[in-house]
Motif scaffolding. Structure first.
Motif, mmCIF file in Angstrom:
data_model
loop_
_atom_site.group_PDB
_atom_site.id
_atom_site.type_symbol
_atom_site.label_atom_id
_atom_site.label_comp_id
_atom_site.label_asym_id
_atom_site.label_seq_id
_atom_site.Cartn_x
_atom_site.Cartn_y
_atom_site.Cartn_z
ATOM 1 N N GLN A 19 36.637 47.738 78.164
ATOM 2 C CA GLN A 19 36.045 47.533 79.495
ATOM 3 C C GLN A 19 36.894 46.580 80.333
ATOM 4 O OE1 GLN A 19 31.990 46.329 78.601
ATOM 5 N NE2 GLN A 19 31.275 48.316 79.327
ATOM 6 N N LEU A 20 37.331 45.485 79.748
ATOM 7 C CA LEU A 20 38.105 44.509 80.510
ATOM 8 C C LEU A 20 39.453 45.081 80.944
ATOM 9 C CD1 LEU A 20 37.351 41.215 78.540
ATOM 10 C CD2 LEU A 20 36.503 41.867 80.815
ATOM 11 N N ARG A 21 40.074 45.861 80.103
ATOM 12 C CA ARG A 21 41.379 46.433 80.444
ATOM 13 C C ARG A 21 41.283 47.510 81.511
ATOM 14 N NH1 ARG A 21 43.589 46.124 74.334
ATOM 15 N NH2 ARG A 21 44.618 44.097 74.535
ATOM 16 N N SER A 22 40.079 47.994 81.785
ATOM 17 C CA SER A 22 39.919 48.980 82.857
ATOM 18 C C SER A 22 39.515 48.321 84.180
ATOM 19 C CB SER A 22 38.877 50.032 82.452
ATOM 20 O OG SER A 22 37.591 49.445 82.382
ATOM 21 N N ASP A 23 39.400 47.009 84.194
ATOM 22 C CA ASP A 23 38.999 46.269 85.390
ATOM 23 C C ASP A 23 40.231 45.587 85.999
ATOM 24 O OD1 ASP A 23 38.263 44.012 87.042
ATOM 25 O OD2 ASP A 23 36.233 44.163 86.239
ATOM 26 N N HIS A 25 40.638 43.343 88.345
ATOM 27 C CA HIS A 25 40.507 41.884 88.480
ATOM 28 C C HIS A 25 40.668 41.198 87.123
ATOM 29 C CE1 HIS A 25 39.326 38.034 90.103
ATOM 30 N NE2 HIS A 25 38.382 37.937 89.183
ATOM 31 N N ALA A 26 40.059 41.760 86.086
ATOM 32 C CA ALA A 26 40.175 41.190 84.747
ATOM 33 C C ALA A 26 41.629 41.211 84.280
ATOM 34 C CB ALA A 26 39.286 41.939 83.762
ATOM 35 N N SER A 166 31.501 41.188 78.400
ATOM 36 C CA SER A 166 32.583 41.715 79.221
ATOM 37 C C SER A 166 32.190 41.755 80.688
ATOM 38 C CB SER A 166 33.044 43.096 78.740
ATOM 39 O OG SER A 166 31.987 44.012 78.762
ATOM 40 N N SER A 167 30.928 42.030 80.980
ATOM 41 C CA SER A 167 30.460 41.984 82.374
ATOM 42 C C SER A 167 30.531 40.565 82.905
ATOM 43 C CB SER A 167 29.020 42.494 82.468
ATOM 44 O OG SER A 167 28.961 43.844 82.108
ATOM 45 N N ALA A 170 34.322 39.733 83.452
ATOM 46 C CA ALA A 170 34.909 40.465 84.581
ATOM 47 C C ALA A 170 34.302 39.979 85.889
ATOM 48 C CB ALA A 170 34.664 41.948 84.415
#
Length: 170
Positions: A19-23, A25-26, A166-167, A170
């Motif tokens: 999830q983080l690698r698809s954000d 900003h993250a 992860s939310s 992010a």
């Protein structure tokens, strides 16, 4: 942590990383570190950019060196996290997650009280997760006021916790 709990944590971390690698900003702002604290506390992964992070092999142990973990965490925050000054912008306040499935087995109370007073409120956002039947939320409240109880260690429960993590990150 043992057995199913460690498997659920690894699954949760993998999901969180995805999830983080698809954000976007993250990708620009998130770094991760892993400290284990069984027989002693040790850095498994120093603070690492999310794009370079690789989940280490997390081994099992029958003790919980919480006091050692707190001491090492303070040292790592002081060493790795850049503080803001009038001349430069530092890093964001780190978000720290303590996951434990047992009772502390070392000298931890004074260290926890000092950490809560000096780090939990001022230098880091600290969240403790008590995993399983034997974890004590009362003891973790000595470290931070932000304590989550995850009695059920099914993969789906810890997956939901890591999704929330992860939310939050992010």
């Amino acid at each position: 942590m043992a057995g199913g709990a460690i498997k659920a944590v690894k699954t949760g971390i993998d999901m969180m990383m995805s999830q983080l690698r698809s954000d976007p900003h993250a990708l620009e702002t998130v770094c991760l570190s892993v400290i284990s604290f069984s027989y002693n506390a040790k850095v498994l992964v120093p603070l690492t950019d999310i794009t370079l992070f690789s989940l280490p092999n997390i081994t099992l142990g029958s003790v919980t060196a919480l006091g050692s973990a707190i001491t090492l965490l303070e040292e790592r925050i002081n060493f790795e996290v850049v503080r803001s000054t009038p001349e430069r912008k530092g890093d964001y306040r780190p978000i720290v997650f303590f996951l434990t499935d047992g009772e502390p087995t070392d000298d931890w109370t004074g260290k926890a009280d000092k950490f809560k007073r000096e780090f939990s409120a001022k230098r880091a956002n600290v969240i403790a997760i008590a995993c399983g039947e034997d974890a004590s939320t009362k003891q973790l409240r000595r470290v931070t006021d932000n304590v989550i109880l995850a009695r059920d260690l099914e993969t789906s429960t810890l997956k939901a916790v890591f999704q929330w993590v992860s939310s939050s990150v992010a």
